[in-house]
Structures are given as C-alpha cells and as structure tokens.
Write a protein that holds these residues in place. Structure first.
Motif, PDB file in Angstrom:
ATOM      1  N   MET A 238      36.304   8.735 -50.657  1.00 26.56           N
ATOM      2  CA  MET A 238      36.538   9.737 -49.633  1.00 26.56           C
ATOM      3  C   MET A 238      36.306   9.164 -48.238  1.00 26.56           C
ATOM      4  SD  MET A 238      35.485  13.559 -49.835  1.00 26.56           S
ATOM      5  CE  MET A 238      35.884  14.748 -48.656  1.00 26.56           C
ATOM      6  N   CYS A 239      35.252   8.394 -48.093  1.00 28.75           N
ATOM      7  CA  CYS A 239      34.963   7.790 -46.808  1.00 28.75           C
ATOM      8  C   CYS A 239      36.088   6.843 -46.403  1.00 28.75           C
ATOM      9  CB  CYS A 239      33.635   7.032 -46.868  1.00 28.75           C
ATOM     10  SG  CYS A 239      32.695   7.193 -45.362  1.00 28.75           S
ATOM     11  N   GLY A 240      36.623   6.100 -47.372  1.00 26.46           N
ATOM     12  CA  GLY A 240      37.733   5.198 -47.108  1.00 26.46           C
ATOM     13  C   GLY A 240      38.959   5.937 -46.628  1.00 26.46           C
ATOM     14  N   ASP A 241      39.189   7.140 -47.155  1.00 23.41           N
ATOM     15  CA  ASP A 241      40.329   7.945 -46.727  1.00 23.41           C
ATOM     16  C   ASP A 241      40.204   8.323 -45.252  1.00 23.41           C
ATOM     17  OD1 ASP A 241      41.403   7.843 -49.241  1.00 23.41           O
ATOM     18  OD2 ASP A 241      40.719   9.858 -49.828  1.00 23.41           O
ATOM     19  N   LEU A 242      38.995   8.678 -44.828  1.00 23.48           N
ATOM     20  CA  LEU A 242      38.780   9.037 -43.434  1.00 23.48           C
ATOM     21  C   LEU A 242      38.997   7.836 -42.526  1.00 23.48           C
ATOM     22  CD1 LEU A 242      35.724  11.448 -43.610  1.00 23.48           C
ATOM     23  CD2 LEU A 242      38.114  12.030 -43.210  1.00 23.48           C
ATOM     24  N   ASP A 243      38.511   6.672 -42.946  1.00 24.15           N
ATOM     25  CA  ASP A 243      38.727   5.461 -42.153  1.00 24.15           C
ATOM     26  C   ASP A 243      40.215   5.164 -42.023  1.00 24.15           C
ATOM     27  OD1 ASP A 243      36.028   5.137 -41.793  1.00 24.15           O
ATOM     28  OD2 ASP A 243      35.803   3.593 -43.340  1.00 24.15           O
ATOM     29  N   GLU A 244      40.953   5.344 -43.121  1.00 28.70           N
ATOM     30  CA  GLU A 244      42.391   5.093 -43.095  1.00 28.70           C
ATOM     31  C   GLU A 244      43.095   6.090 -42.179  1.00 28.70           C
ATOM     32  OE1 GLU A 244      45.958   4.999 -46.321  1.00 28.70           O
ATOM     33  OE2 GLU A 244      44.063   4.058 -46.904  1.00 28.70           O
TER      34      GLU A 244
ATOM     35  N   THR B  72      39.400  11.485 -22.664  1.00 28.47           N
ATOM     36  CA  THR B  72      38.602  12.006 -23.767  1.00 28.47           C
ATOM     37  C   THR B  72      38.049  10.854 -24.607  1.00 28.47           C
ATOM     38  OG1 THR B  72      38.569  13.693 -25.495  1.00 28.47           O
ATOM     39  CG2 THR B  72      40.505  12.277 -25.425  1.00 28.47           C
ATOM     40  N   GLU B  73      37.173  11.166 -25.528  1.00 24.17           N
ATOM     41  CA  GLU B  73      36.585  10.145 -26.397  1.00 24.17           C
ATOM     42  C   GLU B  73      37.677   9.506 -27.252  1.00 24.17           C
ATOM     43  OE1 GLU B  73      33.394   9.139 -26.268  1.00 24.17           O
ATOM     44  OE2 GLU B  73      33.178  10.562 -24.619  1.00 24.17           O
ATOM     45  N   PRO B  74      37.594   8.198 -27.492  1.00 23.09           N
ATOM     46  CA  PRO B  74      38.635   7.517 -28.271  1.00 23.09           C
ATOM     47  C   PRO B  74      38.935   8.175 -29.620  1.00 23.09           C
ATOM     48  CG  PRO B  74      37.206   5.899 -27.262  1.00 23.09           C
ATOM     49  CD  PRO B  74      36.600   7.251 -26.979  1.00 23.09           C
ATOM     50  N   GLU B  75      37.917   8.672 -30.284  1.00 22.64           N
ATOM     51  CA  GLU B  75      38.141   9.282 -31.601  1.00 22.64           C
ATOM     52  C   GLU B  75      38.854  10.638 -31.505  1.00 22.64           C
ATOM     53  OE1 GLU B  75      33.877  10.235 -30.362  1.00 22.64           O
ATOM     54  OE2 GLU B  75      35.126   8.426 -30.430  1.00 22.64           O
ATOM     55  N   ASP B  76      38.919  11.219 -30.305  1.00 22.46           N
ATOM     56  CA  ASP B  76      39.572  12.514 -30.117  1.00 22.46           C
ATOM     57  C   ASP B  76      40.975  12.402 -29.509  1.00 22.46           C
ATOM     58  OD1 ASP B  76      37.304  13.805 -31.060  1.00 22.46           O
ATOM     59  OD2 ASP B  76      36.416  13.913 -29.054  1.00 22.46           O
ATOM     60  N   ARG B  77      41.398  11.195 -29.158  1.00 28.64           N
ATOM     61  CA  ARG B  77      42.660  11.026 -28.437  1.00 28.64           C
ATOM     62  C   ARG B  77      43.871  11.423 -29.271  1.00 28.64           C
ATOM     63  NH1 ARG B  77      40.838   5.475 -25.424  1.00 28.64           N
ATOM     64  NH2 ARG B  77      39.537   6.545 -23.892  1.00 28.64           N
ATOM     65  N   TYR B  78      43.904  11.040 -30.526  1.00 32.01           N
ATOM     66  CA  TYR B  78      45.062  11.392 -31.354  1.00 32.01           C
ATOM     67  C   TYR B  78      45.144  12.905 -31.552  1.00 32.01           C
ATOM     68  CZ  TYR B  78      48.367  11.849 -35.116  1.00 32.01           C
ATOM     69  OH  TYR B  78      49.439  12.246 -35.876  1.00 32.01           O
ATOM     70  N   ALA B  79      44.003  13.558 -31.764  1.00 32.18           N
ATOM     71  CA  ALA B  79      44.002  15.017 -31.934  1.00 32.18           C
ATOM     72  C   ALA B  79      44.524  15.700 -30.672  1.00 32.18           C
ATOM     73  CB  ALA B  79      42.600  15.521 -32.283  1.00 32.18           C
TER      74      ALA B  79
ATOM     75  N   ASP C 124      41.726   7.631 -39.603  1.00 35.19           N
ATOM     76  CA  ASP C 124      41.355   7.260 -38.235  1.00 35.19           C
ATOM     77  C   ASP C 124      42.206   6.096 -37.739  1.00 35.19           C
ATOM     78  OD1 ASP C 124      39.459   9.237 -38.142  1.00 35.19           O
ATOM     79  OD2 ASP C 124      37.763   7.898 -38.523  1.00 35.19           O
ATOM     80  N   ARG C 125      42.407   5.091 -38.603  1.00 38.21           N
ATOM     81  CA  ARG C 125      43.225   3.931 -38.214  1.00 38.21           C
ATOM     82  C   ARG C 125      44.665   4.355 -37.951  1.00 38.21           C
ATOM     83  NH1 ARG C 125      40.230   1.211 -41.922  1.00 38.21           N
ATOM     84  NH2 ARG C 125      41.791   1.426 -43.552  1.00 38.21           N
ATOM     85  N   LEU C 126      45.195   5.235 -38.799  1.00 37.51           N
ATOM     86  CA  LEU C 126      46.560   5.713 -38.600  1.00 37.51           C
ATOM     87  C   LEU C 126      46.668   6.455 -37.266  1.00 37.51           C
ATOM     88  CD1 LEU C 126      49.458   6.126 -39.533  1.00 37.51           C
ATOM     89  CD2 LEU C 126      48.680   8.161 -40.772  1.00 37.51           C
ATOM     90  N   GLY C 127      45.709   7.323 -36.977  1.00 38.81           N
ATOM     91  CA  GLY C 127      45.703   8.036 -35.702  1.00 38.81           C
ATOM     92  C   GLY C 127      45.643   7.080 -34.528  1.00 38.81           C
TER      93      GLY C 127
END
Length: 136
Positions: free
Chosen positions: A1-7, A64-71, A9-12
């Motif tokens: 499951m954690c790997g899915d989130l990393d994937e 915005t924060e890098p992790e929020d940019r795709y959203a 995030d990378r796609l985003g």
C-alpha cells in the motif's frame, strides 16, 4: 500500500513537471509572437490573456507545497470551466457559444500533446502562426 502511494506521488510529480514544460513553452511562444507584433489586436489580446492566465496558474501552483502542486493543478480546470460557462452564458445563442467553448476545450486538450517543450513550437503544421483559429 505504501508503494502505491509513492507511485501515485511520482506520477503526480511527473504530470506536474510535464505541465510546467508545456506551459513555459506556450508562454514563450506567445511572448515571442507579441514581441514580433504578430496578430490582430483582438487575437493578440486573446493570446496574451491565455498566457497571463497560464502564468497565474503556474505561480499559484509554485507557491504551494510541492506535494500539493498536482492536486492544485487538478482543480484548476474545474474553476476555469466554471468561469468559461459563466462567460459563455452571457453570449447570444446565435453565436453558438457552447460549440465555440467545446472547440477551444478540445484544441487546448490537443495542445497539451502537440507542443514540443524543448523548443516551444507547435507541431500541428496545419494551424496558423500562433497555433489556433480565431475565426469563429
């Protein structure tokens, strides 16, 4: 499951980076056309509004924060579609505003694939100088 989130995030991140490359290429193309004085006044205004809006969206994303940019990027078309609907709803029906909006939407969707970010021009050779038709 954690790997899915990393994937995910990378796609985003990859999709967001692709958006930045395309947006920068389109803005550079418009700025070159404006500097060269290409286009009629109304067409130049439309291209400048497009580039200015795209720059605003990029600035908002980058702020915005890098992790929020795709959203944030994913939410922007919804806001712009709402605004487009509002504007089109104030046009005369004989001008066929929905058709014009749909054509512009499809053009922009195709443009995401046709712009070569490395050198900022449009590979759809059948289009006019600045890459879209203003004759509707």
């Amino acid at each position: 499951m954690c790997g899915d989130l990393d994937e995910e995030d990378r796609l985003g991140e990859e999709l967001y980076a692709r958006f930045l490359r395309t947006a920068n290429a389109l803005i550079a193309r418009q700025r070159r056309a404006a500097a060269a004085g290409q286009g009629m006044d109304r067409h130049l205004y439309m291209d400048e509004l497009f580039a200015d809006t795209l720059e605003r969206l990029m600035r908002d994303n980058e702020a915005t924060e890098p992790e929020d940019r795709y959203a944030r990027l994913a939410s922007q078309p919804l806001v712009l579609a709402r605004l487009t609907g509002l504007l089109a709803g104030h046009l005369a029906l004989q001008e066929d505003p929905l058709r014009k909006v749909m054509e512009a939407l499809l053009h922009g969707y195709a443009e995401a694939e046709s712009v070569e970010p490395d050198h900022g021009h449009d590979h759809a050779h059948h289009r006019h100088g600045h890459g879209h038709d203003h004759h509707h």
